[in-house]
Design a protein around this motif. Sequence first.
Motif, PDB file in Angstrom:
ATOM      1  N   LEU A 116      68.683 -13.907 -46.107  1.00  0.00           N
ATOM      2  CA  LEU A 116      69.019 -13.401 -45.067  1.00  0.00           C
ATOM      3  C   LEU A 116      68.540 -13.576 -43.751  1.00  0.00           C
ATOM      4  O   LEU A 116      69.187 -13.860 -42.692  1.00  0.00           O
ATOM      5  CB  LEU A 116      68.533 -11.580 -45.331  1.00  0.00           C
ATOM      6  N   ASN A 117      67.301 -14.214 -43.703  1.00  0.00           N
ATOM      7  CA  ASN A 117      66.740 -14.865 -42.655  1.00  0.00           C
ATOM      8  C   ASN A 117      67.820 -16.187 -42.004  1.00  0.00           C
ATOM      9  O   ASN A 117      67.870 -16.377 -40.658  1.00  0.00           O
ATOM     10  CB  ASN A 117      65.331 -15.379 -42.712  1.00  0.00           C
ATOM     11  N   GLY A 118      67.982 -16.925 -42.930  1.00  0.00           N
ATOM     12  CA  GLY A 118      69.024 -17.982 -42.728  1.00  0.00           C
ATOM     13  C   GLY A 118      70.229 -17.598 -42.115  1.00  0.00           C
ATOM     14  O   GLY A 118      70.767 -18.269 -41.158  1.00  0.00           O
ATOM     15  N   LEU A 119      70.697 -16.528 -42.523  1.00  0.00           N
ATOM     16  CA  LEU A 119      72.080 -16.088 -42.365  1.00  0.00           C
ATOM     17  C   LEU A 119      71.844 -15.771 -40.610  1.00  0.00           C
ATOM     18  O   LEU A 119      72.697 -15.912 -40.058  1.00  0.00           O
ATOM     19  CB  LEU A 119      72.458 -14.723 -42.932  1.00  0.00           C
ATOM     20  N   ALA A 120      70.780 -15.071 -40.384  1.00  0.00           N
ATOM     21  CA  ALA A 120      70.557 -14.642 -39.048  1.00  0.00           C
ATOM     22  C   ALA A 120      70.482 -15.716 -38.166  1.00  0.00           C
ATOM     23  O   ALA A 120      70.969 -15.855 -37.201  1.00  0.00           O
ATOM     24  CB  ALA A 120      69.374 -13.690 -38.823  1.00  0.00           C
ATOM     25  N   VAL A 121      69.673 -16.905 -38.670  1.00  0.00           N
ATOM     26  CA  VAL A 121      69.658 -18.222 -37.781  1.00  0.00           C
ATOM     27  C   VAL A 121      70.951 -18.702 -37.764  1.00  0.00           C
ATOM     28  O   VAL A 121      71.417 -19.220 -36.684  1.00  0.00           O
ATOM     29  CB  VAL A 121      68.655 -19.176 -38.558  1.00  0.00           C
ATOM     30  N   GLY A 122      71.768 -18.738 -38.790  1.00  0.00           N
ATOM     31  CA  GLY A 122      73.035 -18.970 -38.990  1.00  0.00           C
ATOM     32  C   GLY A 122      73.867 -18.535 -37.804  1.00  0.00           C
ATOM     33  O   GLY A 122      74.924 -19.196 -37.219  1.00  0.00           O
ATOM     34  N   CYS A 123      73.791 -17.417 -37.839  1.00  0.00           N
ATOM     35  CA  CYS A 123      74.905 -16.404 -36.922  1.00  0.00           C
ATOM     36  C   CYS A 123      74.345 -16.879 -35.314  1.00  0.00           C
ATOM     37  O   CYS A 123      75.149 -17.038 -34.633  1.00  0.00           O
ATOM     38  CB  CYS A 123      74.306 -14.942 -37.002  1.00  0.00           C
ATOM     39  N   ALA A 124      73.110 -17.043 -35.125  1.00  0.00           N
ATOM     40  CA  ALA A 124      72.904 -17.773 -33.481  1.00  0.00           C
ATOM     41  C   ALA A 124      73.513 -18.971 -33.346  1.00  0.00           C
ATOM     42  O   ALA A 124      73.998 -19.267 -32.288  1.00  0.00           O
ATOM     43  CB  ALA A 124      71.356 -17.534 -33.576  1.00  0.00           C
ATOM     44  N   ILE A 125      73.350 -19.809 -34.512  1.00  0.00           N
ATOM     45  CA  ILE A 125      74.003 -21.231 -34.479  1.00  0.00           C
ATOM     46  C   ILE A 125      75.652 -20.908 -33.994  1.00  0.00           C
ATOM     47  O   ILE A 125      76.047 -21.567 -33.126  1.00  0.00           O
ATOM     48  CB  ILE A 125      73.711 -22.108 -35.541  1.00  0.00           C
ATOM     49  N   ALA A 126      76.022 -20.062 -34.886  1.00  0.00           N
ATOM     50  CA  ALA A 126      77.582 -19.762 -34.875  1.00  0.00           C
ATOM     51  C   ALA A 126      77.987 -19.357 -33.495  1.00  0.00           C
ATOM     52  O   ALA A 126      79.024 -19.740 -33.011  1.00  0.00           O
ATOM     53  CB  ALA A 126      78.029 -18.733 -35.754  1.00  0.00           C
ATOM     54  N   LEU A 127      77.115 -18.431 -32.982  1.00  0.00           N
ATOM     55  CA  LEU A 127      77.456 -18.000 -31.332  1.00  0.00           C
ATOM     56  C   LEU A 127      77.520 -19.237 -30.252  1.00  0.00           C
ATOM     57  O   LEU A 127      78.377 -19.313 -29.482  1.00  0.00           O
ATOM     58  CB  LEU A 127      76.382 -17.073 -30.863  1.00  0.00           C
ATOM     59  N   ILE A 128      76.458 -20.060 -30.692  1.00  0.00           N
ATOM     60  CA  ILE A 128      76.666 -21.489 -29.758  1.00  0.00           C
ATOM     61  C   ILE A 128      77.744 -22.305 -29.838  1.00  0.00           C
ATOM     62  O   ILE A 128      78.554 -22.801 -29.277  1.00  0.00           O
ATOM     63  CB  ILE A 128      75.450 -22.209 -30.032  1.00  0.00           C
TER      64      ILE A 128
END
Lengths: 224, 323, 286
Positions: C9-21
């Motif tokens: 879940l933490n990884g998904l959150a980090v991935g989401c931020a990357i996805a926005l960039i």
Amino acid sequence: MTPAPVVEVTDLVVAYGAATALDRVTLSVAEGEMVALLGPNGAGKSTLANALAGLLRPASGTVTVRGRLALIPEGRQLFPDLSVADNLALGGWRSGVRDPSAVYDVLPRLAELADRRAGVLSGGEQQMVAFGRALMSRPDVLVVDELSLGLAPNVTAGLARHLAELNRARGLAVLLIEQNARLAFELCRRAYVLESGRLVTEGESAALAGDPRVAGAYLGGAIT
Amino acid sequence: MMLGRVAVPLAAAVTLALPAVLDDSALAVYVLLGLAAMVTVGVSLLMGYAGQVSLGQGAFYGVGAYTAALLALNGLPPLLGLLAAPVAAAAFALVVGLPLLRLRGHHLAFATLAMQLILLSLAGQLDFTGGDIGLQAIPPFSAWSFEAGGVTAYAYLTWAGLALVMLVTRNVIASRPGRALRALATSETAAASSGIPVGRYKLAVLALSAAFAGLAGGIYCFYTGYVAPGSFPVLISIQYIVMAVVGGLGTIWGAVVGAAAITLLVQGLDRLANLPGMPSYAPGVLSYAVYALVLIAVVLFLPNGLVPAIRRLLSRERPAKTR
Amino acid sequence: MSAFLTYLLNGLAVGCAIALIASGLVVIHRVTGVVNFAQGTFAVVAGLCASSLLGLGLPHGASELAAVLAAAVAGLLTGLAAVGRPGTTPLSSLIVTLGVGVLAYAVEIVLWGDQPRSAPGLAGSVTVAGARIQTQHLLVIAVTAVAFAALALFFGRTYLGKALTACASNPYAARVVGIDVRRMGLLAFALGGLLGGLAGVLVTPMRPISFDSDVTLIVNGFAAAVFGALTRPVITLAGALLLGVAETMAAGYGYGSHQLEIALGLMLVVMIVQAGRRPAISQEPT
């Protein structure tokens, strides 16, 4: 009295770097008139079309358009990733017309294709979309760059009929840029001939068709 | 051409005479300028001739520096270390270049940046590279009975290195493959279709530019006496691009002029920023601002760079004089 | 097992931020053909703005909104420099955005100093199936989901969104129907700034941000975007989530110091495989 010109080109010069693509071209299209522009590949026909549409900056000379001009560019140039309906809607960018139903009245086939992606259509269908897209801007004059290129003769004939009908019913002025002189002379009363960036001759279609030089170059021998 | 026949020996003579008269702080600038110019000649060759943007030239600089430092620290003669630096950098470029050069444009730019970041991260973690602290107490440069005692010696060493780099580049450009490379920069497809082995040439240019950076890195490590990951930040790679673009891509003298202009400008501003009363962040801020503004202005308004622009000015004026 | 779920879940959150960039990169690249190196800068600007505004006592919501808008303005300015001048090639534009990123360093250090700054986010945590997950992480995932849905609606349903797609699809035809392609490019840059800014305000409470955080952000974003060949938002999102989870797992299971190498290595492999599949990417470097 001749009707006022909707398109007036005076001494137009367009250059790409050192190369001159158009050299002091002067022509006009009157209100409600259909005029043809003939010429071989590389004569500068598409350059003229782009200059008329305001997509190229002339090196000198003037282009005056009264009313709205729409261009059907060479090779259709649709938005391949968008649907036919979206292609038409974007054609109304200048006029503010978003609803394509008026175009569907003229070209009913487009209503059937509305949800298809433009990129997957046949050449004839794509040309019809390009036609419809140009009409969306409610033009007073339509510049058609190579209507017949790559299309089957019966498809071209269908599109030509639509063009003639719009001219008759709504007084839409047309500048038809063509390599197919037979089609051009059939549709237009008057024609210009462009070669290597210069207008070499102009006149009534009937007279030009009888001109042995024009007939030899564009009609593959004398017309009968 | 006439201009070249007079100006080149003159420039060589003046720069060779300079170390004798400069004070130590000016000599430090002289060395940094020369080293930057060596790397920039390679960047300019790569961008101007092979049409490739490398955002990782600092990695090759670092490979050269670490190679020379490791060899010297393990008791090998410094001269051997210095000779190994460009060889190791070029070999490294050949290895990473094989896969990376299949990429183009912005893909290659990011891939080279990634290469440098990976290398920096590794150097900061591995034991034999000394981790984040790096390698200290590198012996001074020596060869035979000569030992580089002061800054002046490194100034001469840098001069010789830069001269070698420029000479090699001149010969490469004048060679038949060099002329074929010109075609590569404008259109890869056209070059490939006319039978130029595009892939091999690009790899060769990358290796050559890496060798130049490696040589500069080798001199750098003996000059400073230590190397650490912090010596080769991403910004240093960007700095070489700024220098190459400012001087004019694909011209040897452009690279040198660009390196000189940027180094002197940044040094000048650095003096200004260190005046009493200036905030502590001033040096960093000013150098970032200069790199950025110069880069943007040159790309947008002087896309051919300084040297070609000056040349054009001169050649435009000359007929007027003879009239 | 619950540790695994936490990392996921933490990884998904980090991935989401990357996805926005990355989505900002994709929007800009689709419309203008330019890869925007300053994309990470937008996140940094927004993160630093938000931390300052919150520090000044502005309430949550208003601070973040203002910060995101500031990033959108930064995007617009970047666009003006990169594509505002007619005749700038995509590679020249890339170098200009590189310059903008460095210029931002100077501005950011003057305004905020060179030390990392943080901002308070949503406090507390919730337990999902035995795994503790911070509320802020859930917020990041939720906002990203909303943002991607909004993007899909904007590009798929609105006239303006279709005009932007038209510029990407056939710039010449866009000019033929009268669309100002340059202005659309500027709009894309502003939108890219907005998306980057969104990432910035969401990330800052999770890990402090400083002026030079942009390199990690842009490299991660670019890595995700190359999964979708810089044009496909959905594959980009998938790539970003994969990166985020891979990095977080690596950190969780004791390879934390190799996070960046994992992201970069993945990016290199994907790019090289893609280049091998399409040997002639139609991009001439001039």
